[in-house]
Design a protein around this motif. Structure first.
Motif, PDB file in Angstrom:
ATOM      1  N   ASN A 296       0.803  -1.478  -0.064  1.00 37.57           N
ATOM      2  CA  ASN A 296       0.195   0.254  -0.346  1.00 37.57           C
ATOM      3  C   ASN A 296       1.296   1.361  -0.030  1.00 37.57           C
ATOM      4  N   PRO A 297       1.226   1.515  -0.793  1.00 32.58           N
ATOM      5  CA  PRO A 297       2.746   2.440  -1.684  1.00 32.58           C
ATOM      6  C   PRO A 297       2.415   4.349  -0.728  1.00 32.58           C
ATOM      7  N   SER A 298       3.067   4.834  -0.445  1.00 33.21           N
ATOM      8  CA  SER A 298       2.993   5.851   0.482  1.00 33.21           C
ATOM      9  C   SER A 298       2.995   6.360  -0.893  1.00 33.21           C
ATOM     10  N   PRO A 299       2.267   7.975  -1.241  1.00 32.98           N
ATOM     11  CA  PRO A 299       2.015   9.065  -2.069  1.00 32.98           C
ATOM     12  C   PRO A 299       4.245   9.269  -2.790  1.00 32.98           C
ATOM     13  N   GLU A 300       5.049   9.259  -1.744  1.00 37.79           N
ATOM     14  CA  GLU A 300       6.523   9.521  -2.208  1.00 37.79           C
ATOM     15  C   GLU A 300       7.114   8.652  -3.314  1.00 37.79           C
ATOM     16  N   TYR A 301       6.177   7.499  -3.935  1.00 39.94           N
ATOM     17  CA  TYR A 301       6.930   6.872  -4.838  1.00 39.94           C
ATOM     18  C   TYR A 301       6.433   7.349  -6.259  1.00 39.94           C
ATOM     19  N   TYR A 302       5.036   8.494  -6.162  1.00 39.10           N
ATOM     20  CA  TYR A 302       4.708   8.820  -7.290  1.00 39.10           C
ATOM     21  C   TYR A 302       5.257   9.614  -8.748  1.00 39.10           C
ATOM     22  N   PRO A 303       6.044  10.319  -7.580  1.00 38.33           N
ATOM     23  CA  PRO A 303       6.070  11.695  -8.434  1.00 38.33           C
ATOM     24  C   PRO A 303       7.094  11.007  -9.949  1.00 38.33           C
ATOM     25  N   VAL A 304       8.421   9.798  -9.509  1.00 41.93           N
ATOM     26  CA  VAL A 304       9.082   9.070 -10.795  1.00 41.93           C
ATOM     27  C   VAL A 304       7.941   8.699 -11.227  1.00 41.93           C
ATOM     28  N   LEU A 305       6.940   7.487 -11.058  1.00 44.41           N
ATOM     29  CA  LEU A 305       6.248   6.545 -12.110  1.00 44.41           C
ATOM     30  C   LEU A 305       5.451   8.003 -13.131  1.00 44.41           C
ATOM     31  N   GLU A 306       4.387   9.160 -12.103  1.00 48.43           N
ATOM     32  CA  GLU A 306       4.328  10.372 -12.981  1.00 48.43           C
ATOM     33  C   GLU A 306       5.324  11.116 -14.298  1.00 48.43           C
ATOM     34  N   GLU A 307       6.288  10.921 -13.986  1.00 49.95           N
ATOM     35  CA  GLU A 307       7.035  11.659 -15.041  1.00 49.95           C
ATOM     36  C   GLU A 307       7.623  10.646 -15.409  1.00 49.95           C
ATOM     37  N   LEU A 308       7.957   8.981 -15.539  1.00 51.15           N
ATOM     38  CA  LEU A 308       7.798   8.300 -16.660  1.00 51.15           C
ATOM     39  C   LEU A 308       6.632   7.848 -17.285  1.00 51.15           C
ATOM     40  N   PHE A 309       5.656   8.257 -17.016  1.00 51.92           N
ATOM     41  CA  PHE A 309       4.237   8.193 -17.819  1.00 51.92           C
ATOM     42  C   PHE A 309       4.801   9.204 -19.249  1.00 51.92           C
ATOM     43  N   ASP A 310       4.970  10.329 -17.818  1.00 54.58           N
ATOM     44  CA  ASP A 310       5.267  11.655 -19.219  1.00 54.58           C
ATOM     45  C   ASP A 310       6.028  11.527 -20.656  1.00 54.58           C
ATOM     46  N   ILE A 311       7.224  11.170 -19.929  1.00 53.64           N
ATOM     47  CA  ILE A 311       8.733  10.807 -21.018  1.00 53.64           C
ATOM     48  C   ILE A 311       7.858   9.699 -22.084  1.00 53.64           C
ATOM     49  N   ASN A 312       7.432   8.792 -21.744  1.00 57.20           N
ATOM     50  CA  ASN A 312       6.968   7.905 -22.579  1.00 57.20           C
ATOM     51  C   ASN A 312       6.262   8.057 -22.939  1.00 57.20           C
ATOM     52  N   GLN A 313       4.968   9.107 -22.456  1.00 58.59           N
ATOM     53  CA  GLN A 313       4.025   9.607 -23.362  1.00 58.59           C
ATOM     54  C   GLN A 313       4.290  10.353 -25.062  1.00 58.59           C
ATOM     55  N   HIS A 314       5.435  10.865 -25.124  1.00 56.57           N
ATOM     56  CA  HIS A 314       6.328  11.805 -25.711  1.00 56.57           C
ATOM     57  C   HIS A 314       6.516  10.571 -26.412  1.00 56.57           C
ATOM     58  N   HIS A 315       7.237  10.142 -26.830  1.00 59.10           N
ATOM     59  CA  HIS A 315       8.345   8.743 -27.003  1.00 59.10           C
ATOM     60  C   HIS A 315       7.650   8.300 -27.785  1.00 59.10           C
ATOM     61  N   LEU A 316       6.195   7.741 -27.375  1.00 60.17           N
ATOM     62  CA  LEU A 316       5.135   7.035 -28.119  1.00 60.17           C
ATOM     63  C   LEU A 316       4.576   7.772 -29.787  1.00 60.17           C
ATOM     64  N   ASN A 317       4.330   9.398 -28.835  1.00 58.30           N
ATOM     65  CA  ASN A 317       4.382  10.276 -30.216  1.00 58.30           C
ATOM     66  C   ASN A 317       5.232  10.118 -31.429  1.00 58.30           C
ATOM     67  N   VAL A 318       6.581  10.170 -30.417  1.00 59.02           N
ATOM     68  CA  VAL A 318       7.640  10.304 -31.797  1.00 59.02           C
ATOM     69  C   VAL A 318       7.604   9.248 -32.489  1.00 59.02           C
ATOM     70  N   ILE A 319       7.707   7.927 -31.994  1.00 62.06           N
ATOM     71  CA  ILE A 319       7.235   6.672 -33.198  1.00 62.06           C
ATOM     72  C   ILE A 319       5.925   6.184 -33.796  1.00 62.06           C
ATOM     73  N   GLY A 320       5.077   7.763 -33.511  1.00 63.52           N
ATOM     74  CA  GLY A 320       3.735   7.661 -34.893  1.00 63.52           C
ATOM     75  C   GLY A 320       3.113   7.121 -34.045  1.00 63.52           C
ATOM     76  N   VAL A 321       3.284   7.011 -33.022  1.00 73.33           N
ATOM     77  CA  VAL A 321       1.197   6.254 -32.786  1.00 73.33           C
ATOM     78  C   VAL A 321       1.021   6.581 -31.156  1.00 73.33           C
ATOM     79  N   GLY A 322       0.957   8.048 -31.610  1.00 73.26           N
ATOM     80  CA  GLY A 322      -0.096   9.080 -30.732  1.00 73.26           C
ATOM     81  C   GLY A 322      -1.549   9.169 -31.305  1.00 73.26           C
ATOM     82  N   HIS A 323      -1.760  10.368 -31.269  1.00 78.45           N
ATOM     83  CA  HIS A 323      -3.729  10.857 -32.003  1.00 78.45           C
ATOM     84  C   HIS A 323      -3.565  12.509 -31.003  1.00 78.45           C
ATOM     85  N   PRO A 324      -4.428  13.270 -31.716  1.00 75.34           N
ATOM     86  CA  PRO A 324      -4.695  14.457 -31.345  1.00 75.34           C
ATOM     87  C   PRO A 324      -5.530  13.960 -29.678  1.00 75.34           C
TER      88      PRO A 324
END
Ligand SMILES: Nc1ncnc2c1ncn2[C@@H]1O[C@H](COP(=O)(O)OP(=O)(O)OP(=O)(O)O)[C@@H](O)[C@H]1O
Ligand SMILES: C[C@@](O)(CCO)CC(=O)[O-]
Ligand SMILES: [Mg+2]
Length: 407
Positions: A296-324
């Motif tokens: 049952n994790p405390s909030p302190e772990y989440y900023p890293v997970l959130e940042e990883l989501f953001d970075i990967n979403q950019h990468h997925l746009n770069v490889i052409g699988v994003g959408h408006p």
């Protein structure tokens, strides 16, 4: 098999990180969803094989003798380790009246069924005379592994009908308790689970062209796993993650998106390969964080997970699988302090949003309201669900029976 038949089910999946990169040998982290596909298998009548797929509007039947003759025409060996042959699929398309370049959901579903049925029966016995009906809680073609859940259910049911795997149910045993209480898969011995997974991969190959195998692995084994080049590892520990799923309802095809990424990599290898390496590193980093988190994790772990989501979403746009629609989803949740990325093949379909323990119910509700106002559908669901499961017919609840009786 009793006259009431059997019920098989398999879960959909959410890919946390590694979609597309996993097709090119990188790691993916994926978890099974609490949304499932169900298949009912009943003894057939009059030496017929019937299939009813209400989700894609299919109701077809064939003579078993006709299918056996067709099987004889497909000269190449059927094997769970060999890709379905182009000529084999062409013969099946012609037989089923499917256009050579057909990519509609009903055509692919029939083709995958016919291939799996003939291939499995060629290896293990006669074409079975059975009635098969499939119904799903998963949206079709939205990134939640509906094709894999379908293929896993078909593999388990057809292997069962051909007596290639054991029947883990005792007479009259109710599996509802078994299903809801078991944390891992269930029923079949390890090597039979692997066989189900291998044949499901063949079904995925018919539907996708070049799948990595991660989706059928999650559909078979359930839980949370890391997948890389066919190697499946259960995560040591899976913390309770709250995830919001949003379906943009923009239709897309995994097959087309996977082919598009391959084309981009071939065109710009020096640019695209480092992006895939970076996605791989994101999966590694995310796995380390998840395994370090208490249940049952405390909030302190989440900023890293959130940042990883953001970075990967950019990468997925770069490889052409994003959408408006997916950009919009990310912007809407960001305006409420929440982080999202696409999941599955992208190009529309679903996105996932991390809900940290300190996100206020007010913020989550406001995000959901704004997402719905965009015409999206969103819901929270359990993750880490059990894999493929065989239930006795007593587990056929009213909702499933109703869905199966609808045409
Ligand atoms: N319940 C079902 N009944 C019959 N066919 C299905 C069902 N669900 C999925 N399919 C088949 O799978 C196809 C969708 O597969 P596709 O891989 O494009 O999407 P997905 O699996 O939902 O998403 P992703 O692969 O990104 O997780 C449909 O076009 C159909 O042929
Ligand atoms: C896009 C992809 O990586 C995931 C689809 O759920 C395709 C695959 O792994 O087969
Ligand atoms: Mg799929």
């Amino acid at each position: 098999m009793s006259e009431h038949g059997l019920l098989v089910s398999a879960p959909g999946k959410v890919i946390l990180h590694g979609e597309h990169a996993v097709v090119h040998g990188k790691a993916a982290l994926a978890v099974a969803l609490g949304l499932r596909t169900f298949l009912r298998l009943r003894p057939g009548g009059g030496e017929r094989l019937r299939i009813h797929l209400p989700g894609v509007g299919v109701r077809r039947e064939w003579d078993v003798a006709e299918l056996s003759a067709l099987r004889g025409r497909l000269t190449a060996d059927f094997d769970e380790s060999k890709s379905p042959g182009v000529e084999q699929l062409d013969v099946l398309k012609e037989f089923a009246g499917i256009a050579a370049d057909a990519s509609a959901p009903d055509s692919l579903a029939i083709l995958a069924f016919l291939y799996m049925c003939l291939a499995i029966s060629a290896k293990y016995g006669d074409v079975p005379s059975v009635d098969i009906a499939v119904w799903s809680e998963l949206p079709t073609g939205a990134g939640l592994g509906s094709s894999a859940a379908y293929a896993v259910c078909l593999a388990a049911a057809l292997l069962h009908a051909c007596r290639a795997i054991s029947c883990p149910l005792k007479d009259g045993e109710a599996t509802a308790r078994f299903y809801f209480e078991s944390s891992r898969s269930q029923g079949w011995p390890e090597e039979e689970m692997s066989l189900i997974n291998s044949w499901a991969f063949q079904g995925e190959r018919v539907i996708h062209g070049n799948p990595s195998g991660v989706d059928n692995a999650v559909g078979t084994w359930g839980g949370a796993l890391r997948y890389q080049s066919g190697k499946i590892t259960s995560l040591k520990r899976v913390p309770t993650l709250r995830i919001l799923l949003t379906n943009t309802k923009v239709p897309r095809s995994t097959k087309v998106l996977v082919a598009g990424v391959k084309e981009k990599i071939l065109k710009f290898p020096a640019i695209m390969n480092p992006v895939l390496d970076s996605i791989d590193a994101i999966s590694q980093e995310c796995q380390s964080v998840l395994e370090a988190m208490p249940t049952n994790p405390s909030p302190e772990y989440y900023p890293v997970l959130e940042e990883l989501f953001d970075i990967n979403q950019h990468h997925l746009n770069v490889i052409g699988v994003g959408h408006p629609s997916l950009d919009r989803l990310c912007r809407v949740t960001a305006s409420h302090g929440l982080h999202s990325k696409l999941t599955g093949a992208g190009g529309g379909g679903c996105g996932i949003t991390l809900l940290p323990p300190d996100a206020t119910p007010l913020a989550v509700e406001a995000a959901k309201r704004d997402l719905c106002a965009c015409g999206f559908e969103c819901w929270e669901t359990d993750i880490g669900a059990p894999g493929v499961t065989l239930h006795s017919s007593s587990a056929l609840n009213a909702e499933v029976l109703h869905a199966l009786s609808e045409s």
